[in-house]
Design an enzyme around this catalytic site. Sequence first.
Site, PDB file in Angstrom:
ATOM      1  N   ASN A  59      24.392  65.517 -28.939  1.00  0.00           N
ATOM      2  CA  ASN A  59      25.693  65.161 -29.502  1.00  0.00           C
ATOM      3  C   ASN A  59      25.567  64.594 -30.917  1.00  0.00           C
ATOM      4  O   ASN A  59      26.390  63.783 -31.354  1.00  0.00           O
ATOM      5  CB  ASN A  59      26.398  64.159 -28.569  1.00  0.00           C
ATOM      6  CG  ASN A  59      27.852  63.972 -28.928  1.00  0.00           C
ATOM      7  OD1 ASN A  59      28.519  64.902 -29.384  1.00  0.00           O
ATOM      8  ND2 ASN A  59      28.361  62.768 -28.762  1.00  0.00           N
ATOM      9  N   LYS A  71      28.741  53.811 -16.220  1.00  0.00           N
ATOM     10  CA  LYS A  71      28.374  52.517 -16.818  1.00  0.00           C
ATOM     11  C   LYS A  71      28.221  51.462 -15.719  1.00  0.00           C
ATOM     12  O   LYS A  71      27.258  50.695 -15.700  1.00  0.00           O
ATOM     13  CB  LYS A  71      29.427  52.074 -17.845  1.00  0.00           C
ATOM     14  CG  LYS A  71      29.460  52.929 -19.105  1.00  0.00           C
ATOM     15  CD  LYS A  71      28.181  52.769 -19.939  1.00  0.00           C
ATOM     16  CE  LYS A  71      28.126  53.674 -21.131  1.00  0.00           C
ATOM     17  NZ  LYS A  71      26.793  53.789 -21.733  1.00  0.00           N
ATOM     18  N   TYR A 108      32.906  58.686 -16.526  1.00  0.00           N
ATOM     19  CA  TYR A 108      32.139  58.023 -17.589  1.00  0.00           C
ATOM     20  C   TYR A 108      32.040  56.525 -17.311  1.00  0.00           C
ATOM     21  O   TYR A 108      30.949  55.945 -17.315  1.00  0.00           O
ATOM     22  CB  TYR A 108      32.807  58.272 -18.957  1.00  0.00           C
ATOM     23  CG  TYR A 108      32.386  57.274 -20.007  1.00  0.00           C
ATOM     24  CD1 TYR A 108      31.143  57.371 -20.615  1.00  0.00           C
ATOM     25  CD2 TYR A 108      33.215  56.206 -20.355  1.00  0.00           C
ATOM     26  CE1 TYR A 108      30.735  56.430 -21.553  1.00  0.00           C
ATOM     27  CE2 TYR A 108      32.820  55.263 -21.290  1.00  0.00           C
ATOM     28  CZ  TYR A 108      31.586  55.378 -21.882  1.00  0.00           C
ATOM     29  OH  TYR A 108      31.186  54.433 -22.795  1.00  0.00           O
ATOM     30  N   ASN A 168      38.033  61.624 -30.180  1.00  0.00           N
ATOM     31  CA  ASN A 168      38.795  60.965 -29.115  1.00  0.00           C
ATOM     32  C   ASN A 168      39.183  59.556 -29.531  1.00  0.00           C
ATOM     33  O   ASN A 168      40.201  59.040 -29.111  1.00  0.00           O
ATOM     34  CB  ASN A 168      37.937  60.840 -27.844  1.00  0.00           C
ATOM     35  CG  ASN A 168      37.569  62.192 -27.273  1.00  0.00           C
ATOM     36  OD1 ASN A 168      38.447  63.026 -27.069  1.00  0.00           O
ATOM     37  ND2 ASN A 168      36.289  62.405 -27.033  1.00  0.00           N
ATOM     38  N   ASN A 169      38.318  58.938 -30.329  1.00  0.00           N
ATOM     39  CA  ASN A 169      38.516  57.527 -30.642  1.00  0.00           C
ATOM     40  C   ASN A 169      39.394  57.332 -31.873  1.00  0.00           C
ATOM     41  O   ASN A 169      39.498  58.202 -32.731  1.00  0.00           O
ATOM     42  CB  ASN A 169      37.155  56.833 -30.830  1.00  0.00           C
ATOM     43  CG  ASN A 169      36.344  56.847 -29.547  1.00  0.00           C
ATOM     44  OD1 ASN A 169      35.245  57.389 -29.504  1.00  0.00           O
ATOM     45  ND2 ASN A 169      36.876  56.273 -28.498  1.00  0.00           N
ATOM     46  N   SER A 192      29.756  48.851 -21.296  1.00  0.00           N
ATOM     47  CA  SER A 192      31.055  48.965 -21.958  1.00  0.00           C
ATOM     48  C   SER A 192      32.082  48.058 -21.300  1.00  0.00           C
ATOM     49  O   SER A 192      32.038  47.827 -20.079  1.00  0.00           O
ATOM     50  CB  SER A 192      31.506  50.425 -21.844  1.00  0.00           C
ATOM     51  OG  SER A 192      32.852  50.551 -22.177  1.00  0.00           O
ATOM     52  N   GLY A 199      45.168  56.826 -18.626  1.00  0.00           N
ATOM     53  CA  GLY A 199      43.945  56.048 -18.453  1.00  0.00           C
ATOM     54  C   GLY A 199      43.800  54.877 -19.415  1.00  0.00           C
ATOM     55  O   GLY A 199      42.884  54.071 -19.268  1.00  0.00           O
ATOM     56  N   ASP A 200      44.688  54.768 -20.429  1.00  0.00           N
ATOM     57  CA  ASP A 200      44.577  53.646 -21.369  1.00  0.00           C
ATOM     58  C   ASP A 200      45.047  52.346 -20.722  1.00  0.00           C
ATOM     59  O   ASP A 200      46.070  52.328 -20.036  1.00  0.00           O
ATOM     60  CB  ASP A 200      45.440  53.908 -22.620  1.00  0.00           C
ATOM     61  CG  ASP A 200      44.712  54.728 -23.675  1.00  0.00           C
ATOM     62  OD1 ASP A 200      43.465  54.792 -23.630  1.00  0.00           O
ATOM     63  OD2 ASP A 200      45.394  55.299 -24.552  1.00  0.00           O
ATOM     64  N   ASP A 230      14.450  64.910 -23.825  1.00  0.00           N
ATOM     65  CA  ASP A 230      15.569  64.634 -22.935  1.00  0.00           C
ATOM     66  C   ASP A 230      15.093  63.658 -21.852  1.00  0.00           C
ATOM     67  O   ASP A 230      14.117  63.952 -21.144  1.00  0.00           O
ATOM     68  CB  ASP A 230      16.017  65.964 -22.302  1.00  0.00           C
ATOM     69  CG  ASP A 230      17.326  65.820 -21.551  1.00  0.00           C
ATOM     70  OD1 ASP A 230      17.674  64.682 -21.167  1.00  0.00           O
ATOM     71  OD2 ASP A 230      17.988  66.851 -21.355  1.00  0.00           O
TER      72      ASP A 230
HETATM   73  C1  WQD Z   1      41.774  52.735 -28.914  1.00  0.00           C
HETATM   74  C2  WQD Z   1      43.300  52.628 -28.952  1.00  0.00           C
HETATM   75  C3  WQD Z   1      44.423  54.404 -27.795  1.00  0.00           C
HETATM   76  C4  WQD Z   1      43.190  57.658 -30.450  1.00  0.00           C
HETATM   77  C5  WQD Z   1      37.031  54.112 -25.383  1.00  0.00           C
HETATM   78  C6  WQD Z   1      36.198  54.073 -24.152  1.00  0.00           C
HETATM   79  C7  WQD Z   1      35.238  52.930 -24.192  1.00  0.00           C
HETATM   80  C8  WQD Z   1      34.377  52.965 -25.425  1.00  0.00           C
HETATM   81  C9  WQD Z   1      35.206  53.166 -26.653  1.00  0.00           C
HETATM   82  C10 WQD Z   1      33.020  54.999 -25.705  1.00  0.00           C
HETATM   83  C11 WQD Z   1      43.957  52.961 -27.619  1.00  0.00           C
HETATM   84  C12 WQD Z   1      44.732  54.444 -29.269  1.00  0.00           C
HETATM   85  C13 WQD Z   1      43.364  56.417 -29.860  1.00  0.00           C
HETATM   86  C14 WQD Z   1      44.319  58.288 -31.056  1.00  0.00           C
HETATM   87  C15 WQD Z   1      45.670  56.388 -30.482  1.00  0.00           C
HETATM   88  N1  WQD Z   1      33.276  53.834 -25.229  1.00  0.00           N
HETATM   89  N2  WQD Z   1      44.575  55.777 -29.875  1.00  0.00           N
HETATM   90  N3  WQD Z   1      45.506  57.605 -31.048  1.00  0.00           N
HETATM   91  O1  WQD Z   1      40.112  54.021 -25.233  1.00  0.00           O
HETATM   92  O2  WQD Z   1      39.884  51.632 -26.070  1.00  0.00           O
HETATM   93  O3  WQD Z   1      37.860  52.947 -25.475  1.00  0.00           O
HETATM   94  O4  WQD Z   1      36.176  54.211 -26.504  1.00  0.00           O
HETATM   95  O5  WQD Z   1      32.414  55.665 -26.258  1.00  0.00           O
HETATM   96  O6  WQD Z   1      34.456  52.902 -23.067  1.00  0.00           O
HETATM   97  O7  WQD Z   1      37.028  53.947 -23.029  1.00  0.00           O
HETATM   98  O8  WQD Z   1      39.094  53.532 -27.518  1.00  0.00           O
HETATM   99  O9  WQD Z   1      39.345  54.433 -29.799  1.00  0.00           O
HETATM  100  O10 WQD Z   1      39.908  55.925 -27.830  1.00  0.00           O
HETATM  101  O11 WQD Z   1      41.410  54.000 -28.374  1.00  0.00           O
HETATM  102  O12 WQD Z   1      46.782  55.825 -30.495  1.00  0.00           O
HETATM  103  O13 WQD Z   1      44.245  59.414 -31.569  1.00  0.00           O
HETATM  104  O14 WQD Z   1      43.793  53.597 -29.873  1.00  0.00           O
HETATM  105  O15 WQD Z   1      45.560  54.724 -27.053  1.00  0.00           O
HETATM  106  O16 WQD Z   1      45.044  52.113 -27.472  1.00  0.00           O
HETATM  107  P1  WQD Z   1      39.358  53.025 -25.995  1.00  0.00           P
HETATM  108  P2  WQD Z   1      39.895  54.559 -28.425  1.00  0.00           P
END
Ligand code: WQD
Length: 346
Positions: free
Chosen positions: A37, A156, A152, A202-203, A127, A301-302, A61
Amino acid sequence: MKNTVLVSGGAGFIGSHVSVELIEAGFDIVVADNFSNCDLTCFKGVKKITGRDDIPLEVMDFCDASATKALFAKYPIDAVIHFAAFKAVGESVQEPVMYYKNNLLSFLNVLEAAQDKGGCNVLFSSSATVYGEPDKVPVTEETPRKPAASPYGNTKKMCEDILQDCVKASNGAIKGILLRYFNPIGAHPSALIGELPRGVPNNLVPFITQTAVGKRECLNIFGNDYPTPDGTCLRDYIDIVDLAKAHVCAVKRMLDGKMAQPCEVFNIGTGRPLSVLELVNAFEKVNGVKLNYRFAPRREGDVTAIWADPAKANEQMGWKATRSIEETLKAAWAWECHLKTTYGNE
Ligand code: WQD
């Protein structure tokens, strides 16, 4: 003599920042990664920042038990920091077998190799996801863990339990520290290493920087009807360099025999809750850029609100988050701009 720390998954986002801090604190390190990744960008950045061209890199790996054992036989490993894992929450829901197999097997192989060698200090990258939707915020290390919302998150929790059991059974040969990260963001101030998400991030912060640089059209803010002051979710965003320094404190604590228990847990966060909107506004203000965003439905899931009580790490490990959100968001933006200059807007 210098101590040697094995950094599994050391070429990734957190692993590369931890590698820099370990070297700067005087450790020898071995980086091992299968590059599933990430690419060589951050590893090269680590070499450049530290001026060290001789950092051992093992392309391997950890799901391969004999390769893992061979690695432990090749180097005098005093401590291992285990990052090597898959981490996309949504993907884990689609591909649970792949997640359980990869994340559990790689950690079990590390523990088996450590046991076979007669012991080791093991730091596991956990986490805040293990707390689920907490009944009370901020969360301390005593806050009960909740059933995981995704495979995931479950990996953890399971790895935390596995390490606790191994430490218990080892008669002191294996010592463990579990660091529960809140939301790691930002980049090294040199802008030579940072987060490199594959595909659509995703973040939140990589999505923000990619939108600001023009790679994405619009940021969706997931939900503005949460029971919070501005209706958006609250999180504890921790600077990646501050987070990396926590690992140095934890490794020293293990090697210096300062642990209060053979397996310890620490929250690694700032203790400062920020809403999604506050973070977006801070990003715009500090970097002088306008961000195209809109409100979208909640993401499944949030959790509504979670932030750390970092008192235990502050008091017992002597670690504290020091960077302001402004510094962190400046660094995140500088990294995105560095990527644009280097690679264009691919
Ligand atoms: C933060 C906030 C979203 C994207 C996750 C994992 C955790 C850790 C970190 C992983 C939330 C909002 C997000 C977007 C948005 N480990 N958001 N629009 O979900 O708190 O934590 O990442 O590697 O274990 O669960 O982090 O950055 O995805 O979201 O509004 O396009 O931002 O809803 O409130 P999260 P996130």
